[in-house]
Motif scaffolding. Sequence first.
Motif, PDB file in Angstrom:
ATOM      1  N   ASP A 116       0.824  -1.217   0.000  1.00 30.05           N
ATOM      2  CA  ASP A 116       0.000   0.000   0.000  1.00 30.05           C
ATOM      3  C   ASP A 116       0.860   1.270   0.000  1.00 30.05           C
ATOM      4  O   ASP A 116       0.595   2.225  -0.722  1.00 30.05           O
ATOM      5  N   ASP A 135       3.253   5.167   6.100  1.00 35.59           N
ATOM      6  CA  ASP A 135       4.099   4.203   6.798  1.00 35.59           C
ATOM      7  C   ASP A 135       4.270   4.670   8.244  1.00 35.59           C
ATOM      8  O   ASP A 135       3.590   5.607   8.690  1.00 35.59           O
ATOM      9  N   ASP A 153       0.253   0.359  15.207  1.00 33.31           N
ATOM     10  CA  ASP A 153       0.435  -1.003  14.690  1.00 33.31           C
ATOM     11  C   ASP A 153      -0.899  -1.655  14.337  1.00 33.31           C
ATOM     12  O   ASP A 153      -0.920  -2.774  13.810  1.00 33.31           O
ATOM     13  N   GLU A 154      -1.994  -0.973  14.624  1.00 32.80           N
ATOM     14  CA  GLU A 154      -3.313  -1.503  14.252  1.00 32.80           C
ATOM     15  C   GLU A 154      -3.666  -1.046  12.832  1.00 32.80           C
ATOM     16  O   GLU A 154      -3.566   0.148  12.520  1.00 32.80           O
ATOM     17  N   PRO A 155      -4.101  -1.967  11.997  1.00 27.22           N
ATOM     18  CA  PRO A 155      -4.471  -1.595  10.623  1.00 27.22           C
ATOM     19  C   PRO A 155      -5.535  -0.486  10.578  1.00 27.22           C
ATOM     20  O   PRO A 155      -5.527   0.352   9.678  1.00 27.22           O
ATOM     21  N   LYS A 158      -3.942   2.965  10.486  1.00 26.57           N
ATOM     22  CA  LYS A 158      -3.410   3.297   9.168  1.00 26.57           C
ATOM     23  C   LYS A 158      -4.556   3.674   8.227  1.00 26.57           C
ATOM     24  O   LYS A 158      -4.474   4.666   7.494  1.00 26.57           O
ATOM     25  N   ALA A 159      -5.645   2.919   8.283  1.00 29.83           N
ATOM     26  CA  ALA A 159      -6.791   3.187   7.403  1.00 29.83           C
ATOM     27  C   ALA A 159      -7.372   4.578   7.701  1.00 29.83           C
ATOM     28  O   ALA A 159      -7.692   5.344   6.791  1.00 29.83           O
ATOM     29  N   THR A 162      -5.009   7.250   6.429  1.00 30.53           N
ATOM     30  CA  THR A 162      -5.006   7.235   4.959  1.00 30.53           C
ATOM     31  C   THR A 162      -6.186   8.060   4.444  1.00 30.53           C
ATOM     32  O   THR A 162      -6.039   8.873   3.523  1.00 30.53           O
TER      33      THR A 162
END
Length: 330
Positions: A116, A135, A153-155, A158-159, A162
């Motif tokens: 990604d 990142d 560190d949890e997706p 990041k989502a 983003t």
Amino acid sequence: MELSAQAVALLLKWFAENKRTLPWREKRDPYRVWVSEIMLQQTRVEAVKEYYLNFTARFPTVERLAEAEEDEVLKAWEGLGYYSRARNLLKAAKLIAEEGFPETYDGIRALAGVGDYTAGAISSIAFGLPCPAVDGNVLRVMTRYFADGSNIDEPATKAKFTEILRRAYPKEAGDFCEALMELGAIVCVPNGAPSCGACPWSGLCKAHLTGAEESFPVRNEKKARKIVNATVCVLEREGKYALEKRSDKGLLASLYEFPFFEGEADVGRFGEILEKKKAKHIFTHIEWRMTGYLIKARGIFPQYEWRTAEEIKNDYAIPSAFKAFTEWLQ
Ligand code: ADE
């Protein structure tokens, strides 16, 4: 949460005035952007510079790269680490040479070795698409800016960021993308004090305004590395040295090494021990503690490839994990 147009403008202005001169910022075609972003995965800018210049001199176009042998590409990657990047680069180059460079995020994301983050970076920098590259560095900047205690560190974290960045994307997509990376690399640095005095966002950053820079980002505790003891044998016979190719799976896949054994090995059976030294090498999840022996070989040992120091230097990719022992070659 929202990144305001004012914040974006301040960042772009700061980037225009402060960006580092880097080789991949000189000449921008998708091929070069892609190569640089693959090299920059998990690797510091300073370490990448020289490799990037050598690599693009040796493989100036994707067609030239596509024609290369894997060993040649691994040799060009020697010392840079995470060698599956080099193998994936070659794999993707063969596809791109046939079909052209993909021009959409999904097309770029589908290339071997592109996740990604890298897909976002290439989309933004090479094609001006509003696709964030998020990142750990960008998450550090963002969580500080918003004083957000979500675990990076949890997706889901990041989502979330983003999407915040996607909504904020200006038409200068590539500059915005690189400006965020640059801010994380030279101002909003991890551990120790970030240089908030030099930050274009110091008047907006919630962590800075509350003196809580060090509280962010929140992340998982690091797991301890697994320690592996190993024995490395530099066998010499008539000016040639024994090499073997590592398995094409796992750590340092397809690279060359000196006869290598996990744990302690009976090295006396190879011949006369001339020297012995210890070295360690730290990988992401493993630490090798090696004992190396320089041995005058007695016997043929046909299971190995025997090569001169010169041949090894020119044609064989030996990981830097073995640097202490390649020093014995002459
Ligand atoms: N890290 C990842 N991509 C980068 C880029 N294009 N410039 C600087 N640092 C980076």
